[in-house]
Design a protein around this motif. Structure first.
Motif, PDB file in Angstrom:
ATOM      1  N   VAL A 180       0.401   4.972  -8.491  1.00  0.00           N
ATOM      2  CA  VAL A 180       1.501   4.038  -8.243  1.00  0.00           C
ATOM      3  C   VAL A 180       2.078   3.593  -9.586  1.00  0.00           C
ATOM      4  O   VAL A 180       1.356   3.029 -10.419  1.00  0.00           O
ATOM      5  CB  VAL A 180       1.025   2.792  -7.478  1.00  0.00           C
ATOM      6  CG1 VAL A 180       2.216   1.952  -7.025  1.00  0.00           C
ATOM      7  CG2 VAL A 180       0.145   3.162  -6.304  1.00  0.00           C
ATOM      8  N   ASN A 181       3.362   3.834  -9.799  1.00  0.00           N
ATOM      9  CA  ASN A 181       3.991   3.442 -11.047  1.00  0.00           C
ATOM     10  C   ASN A 181       5.405   2.916 -10.820  1.00  0.00           C
ATOM     11  O   ASN A 181       6.047   3.238  -9.815  1.00  0.00           O
ATOM     12  CB  ASN A 181       4.059   4.639 -12.007  1.00  0.00           C
ATOM     13  CG  ASN A 181       2.689   5.063 -12.503  1.00  0.00           C
ATOM     14  OD1 ASN A 181       2.104   4.399 -13.343  1.00  0.00           O
ATOM     15  ND2 ASN A 181       2.176   6.166 -11.967  1.00  0.00           N
ATOM     16  N   ALA A 182       5.855   2.095 -11.758  1.00  0.00           N
ATOM     17  CA  ALA A 182       7.232   1.606 -11.772  1.00  0.00           C
ATOM     18  C   ALA A 182       7.988   2.355 -12.861  1.00  0.00           C
ATOM     19  O   ALA A 182       7.411   2.736 -13.886  1.00  0.00           O
ATOM     20  CB  ALA A 182       7.261   0.105 -12.035  1.00  0.00           C
ATOM     21  N   THR A 205      -1.562   5.478 -13.625  1.00  0.00           N
ATOM     22  CA  THR A 205      -1.243   4.626 -12.482  1.00  0.00           C
ATOM     23  C   THR A 205      -1.191   3.181 -12.956  1.00  0.00           C
ATOM     24  O   THR A 205      -1.872   2.798 -13.913  1.00  0.00           O
ATOM     25  CB  THR A 205      -2.266   4.791 -11.344  1.00  0.00           C
ATOM     26  OG1 THR A 205      -1.787   4.125 -10.159  1.00  0.00           O
ATOM     27  CG2 THR A 205      -3.631   4.242 -11.700  1.00  0.00           C
ATOM     28  N   GLY A 206      -0.323   2.401 -12.316  1.00  0.00           N
ATOM     29  CA  GLY A 206      -0.189   0.999 -12.691  1.00  0.00           C
ATOM     30  C   GLY A 206       0.635   0.775 -13.931  1.00  0.00           C
ATOM     31  O   GLY A 206       0.517  -0.275 -14.574  1.00  0.00           O
ATOM     32  N   VAL A 258       6.427   5.772  -6.353  1.00  0.00           N
ATOM     33  CA  VAL A 258       7.257   5.407  -7.505  1.00  0.00           C
ATOM     34  C   VAL A 258       8.185   4.271  -7.093  1.00  0.00           C
ATOM     35  O   VAL A 258       8.978   4.414  -6.153  1.00  0.00           O
ATOM     36  CB  VAL A 258       8.093   6.604  -8.001  1.00  0.00           C
ATOM     37  CG1 VAL A 258       8.871   6.206  -9.261  1.00  0.00           C
ATOM     38  CG2 VAL A 258       7.216   7.813  -8.275  1.00  0.00           C
ATOM     39  N   ASN A 259       8.066   3.148  -7.784  1.00  0.00           N
ATOM     40  CA  ASN A 259       8.935   2.006  -7.534  1.00  0.00           C
ATOM     41  C   ASN A 259      10.029   1.979  -8.594  1.00  0.00           C
ATOM     42  O   ASN A 259       9.724   1.898  -9.795  1.00  0.00           O
ATOM     43  CB  ASN A 259       8.128   0.703  -7.564  1.00  0.00           C
ATOM     44  CG  ASN A 259       7.133   0.621  -6.431  1.00  0.00           C
ATOM     45  OD1 ASN A 259       7.347   1.192  -5.354  1.00  0.00           O
ATOM     46  ND2 ASN A 259       6.031  -0.071  -6.651  1.00  0.00           N
ATOM     47  N   LEU A 279       4.105  -6.283  -8.502  1.00  0.00           N
ATOM     48  CA  LEU A 279       3.667  -5.714  -7.225  1.00  0.00           C
ATOM     49  C   LEU A 279       3.120  -4.299  -7.435  1.00  0.00           C
ATOM     50  O   LEU A 279       2.110  -3.915  -6.832  1.00  0.00           O
ATOM     51  CB  LEU A 279       4.838  -5.689  -6.237  1.00  0.00           C
ATOM     52  CG  LEU A 279       4.515  -5.207  -4.820  1.00  0.00           C
ATOM     53  CD1 LEU A 279       3.522  -6.138  -4.127  1.00  0.00           C
ATOM     54  CD2 LEU A 279       5.806  -5.097  -3.991  1.00  0.00           C
ATOM     55  N   THR A 280       3.770  -3.547  -8.310  1.00  0.00           N
ATOM     56  CA  THR A 280       3.300  -2.199  -8.635  1.00  0.00           C
ATOM     57  C   THR A 280       1.887  -2.232  -9.202  1.00  0.00           C
ATOM     58  O   THR A 280       1.011  -1.447  -8.804  1.00  0.00           O
ATOM     59  CB  THR A 280       4.250  -1.542  -9.658  1.00  0.00           C
ATOM     60  OG1 THR A 280       5.572  -1.485  -9.113  1.00  0.00           O
ATOM     61  CG2 THR A 280       3.785  -0.139 -10.014  1.00  0.00           C
ATOM     62  N   VAL A 281       1.650  -3.146 -10.130  1.00  0.00           N
ATOM     63  CA  VAL A 281       0.322  -3.275 -10.743  1.00  0.00           C
ATOM     64  C   VAL A 281      -0.729  -3.615  -9.689  1.00  0.00           C
ATOM     65  O   VAL A 281      -1.845  -3.076  -9.696  1.00  0.00           O
ATOM     66  CB  VAL A 281       0.348  -4.350 -11.848  1.00  0.00           C
ATOM     67  CG1 VAL A 281      -1.065  -4.692 -12.315  1.00  0.00           C
ATOM     68  CG2 VAL A 281       1.198  -3.886 -13.018  1.00  0.00           C
ATOM     69  N   GLN A 282      -0.391  -4.496  -8.766  1.00  0.00           N
ATOM     70  CA  GLN A 282      -1.353  -4.919  -7.749  1.00  0.00           C
ATOM     71  C   GLN A 282      -1.696  -3.784  -6.784  1.00  0.00           C
ATOM     72  O   GLN A 282      -2.858  -3.628  -6.380  1.00  0.00           O
ATOM     73  CB  GLN A 282      -0.823  -6.143  -6.999  1.00  0.00           C
ATOM     74  CG  GLN A 282      -0.596  -7.357  -7.892  1.00  0.00           C
ATOM     75  CD  GLN A 282      -1.823  -7.724  -8.714  1.00  0.00           C
ATOM     76  OE1 GLN A 282      -2.950  -7.729  -8.201  1.00  0.00           O
ATOM     77  NE2 GLN A 282      -1.614  -8.034  -9.985  1.00  0.00           N
ATOM     78  N   TYR A 283      -0.693  -2.980  -6.407  1.00  0.00           N
ATOM     79  CA  TYR A 283      -0.988  -1.810  -5.566  1.00  0.00           C
ATOM     80  C   TYR A 283      -1.872  -0.819  -6.324  1.00  0.00           C
ATOM     81  O   TYR A 283      -2.810  -0.241  -5.756  1.00  0.00           O
ATOM     82  CB  TYR A 283       0.301  -1.113  -5.123  1.00  0.00           C
ATOM     83  CG  TYR A 283       0.882  -1.637  -3.834  1.00  0.00           C
ATOM     84  CD1 TYR A 283       0.195  -1.503  -2.633  1.00  0.00           C
ATOM     85  CD2 TYR A 283       2.127  -2.251  -3.816  1.00  0.00           C
ATOM     86  CE1 TYR A 283       0.727  -1.975  -1.438  1.00  0.00           C
ATOM     87  CE2 TYR A 283       2.677  -2.733  -2.636  1.00  0.00           C
ATOM     88  CZ  TYR A 283       1.971  -2.589  -1.450  1.00  0.00           C
ATOM     89  OH  TYR A 283       2.505  -3.066  -0.271  1.00  0.00           O
ATOM     90  N   ALA A 284      -1.572  -0.621  -7.601  1.00  0.00           N
ATOM     91  CA  ALA A 284      -2.376   0.314  -8.391  1.00  0.00           C
ATOM     92  C   ALA A 284      -3.825  -0.148  -8.482  1.00  0.00           C
ATOM     93  O   ALA A 284      -4.756   0.663  -8.414  1.00  0.00           O
ATOM     94  CB  ALA A 284      -1.767   0.460  -9.788  1.00  0.00           C
TER      95      ALA A 284
END
Length: 242
Positions: free
Chosen positions: A187-189, A230-231, A134-135, A172-177
């Protein structure tokens, strides 16, 4: 959630990070409370232990690769990573008057620090049965809000630091997801909303929402079921516009 679920929360000796650590501990997790300052971190961890939580302070400066590596090397398990540490940068300084170093300093903590911590912890997270990242972003990172004449953020003073860093963090969150899709790592913001913390104390308007209220969306996304999203970018009320 399984037995011995372990969570790391960066910047957790106060504010939203502290409240996230408290809630995760209440849920039965072992919580690693990240703090740049050992004394402040130990005080915060001791307070949460007194309330019955399994909480341990780890000295972690997200801008210091050596600090990050030492924490990662000492861990044998990690299930939840909450990238909460952040700095506000100068308040009320227009982009045309912002020195490059001010932007670099904010990005170093709010974006580069997230990348370094996440990369260091990923080998552990990949071994978890239910890994979550979680970002902690902000509504000020929403381009839609800033460009909507009807939204109050469109009337906020322009800034080249904090809002820019949170928009970058969302990407960055989207790219990790994208990279981790199908691996089980969600992975979510999140946007906790304006809360009465040290980060908002210099704002030109009163903030009454509590850090505990802001922590709720963080905890929700940290404890998603396997079929969770995610994402994405989420507030307490639901998905946020990019």
């Amino acid at each position: 959630m399984t037995d011995n679920t372990t969570a790391l929360v960066t910047g957790a000796n106060k504010g939203i990070g502290y409240e996230v650590a408290a809630r995760l501990a209440e849920l039965g997790m072992t919580v690693l409370l990240g703090s740049r300052d050992r004394e402040r971190g130990e005080r915060a961890a001791e307070k949460l232990r007194a309330a019955g939580g399994d909480v341990r302070c780890v000295v972690l400066d997200v801008t210091d690769p050596g600090s990050i590596e030492r924490v990662a090397a000492a861990l044998t398990r990690l299930d939840v990573l909450v990238n909460n540490a952040g700095v506000a940068g100068p308040i009320g300084l227009e982009p045309s008057r912002t020195p490059a170093r001010a932007l670099r300093e904010v990005l170093e903590t709010n974006v580069v620090g997230v990348l370094m911590v996440t990369n260091a912890m990923l080998p552990l997270l990949r071994r978890s049965p239910a890994p979550r990242i979680v970002n902690v972003s902000s509504g000020v990172g929403s381009l839609a809000h800033h460009t909507d004449p009807g939204h109050y953020m469109a009337a906020l003073a322009p800034s080249a630091t904090y809002p820019v860093s949170k928009t970058a963090l969302n990407q960055l969150t989207v790219q990790y997801a994208k990279e981790l899709r199908g691996s089980g790592v969600l992975v979510n913001a999140v946007a906790p909303g304006p809360c009465a913390t040290d980060l908002t104390k210099d704002l030109p308007f009163p903030v009454t929402r509590t850090a505990a209220e802001g922590a709720e969306i963080v905890v929700r996304m940290a404890t998603l079921p396997p079929d969770g999203p995610t994402g994405g970018f989420y507030a307490e009320s639901g998905p946020m516009p990019w």
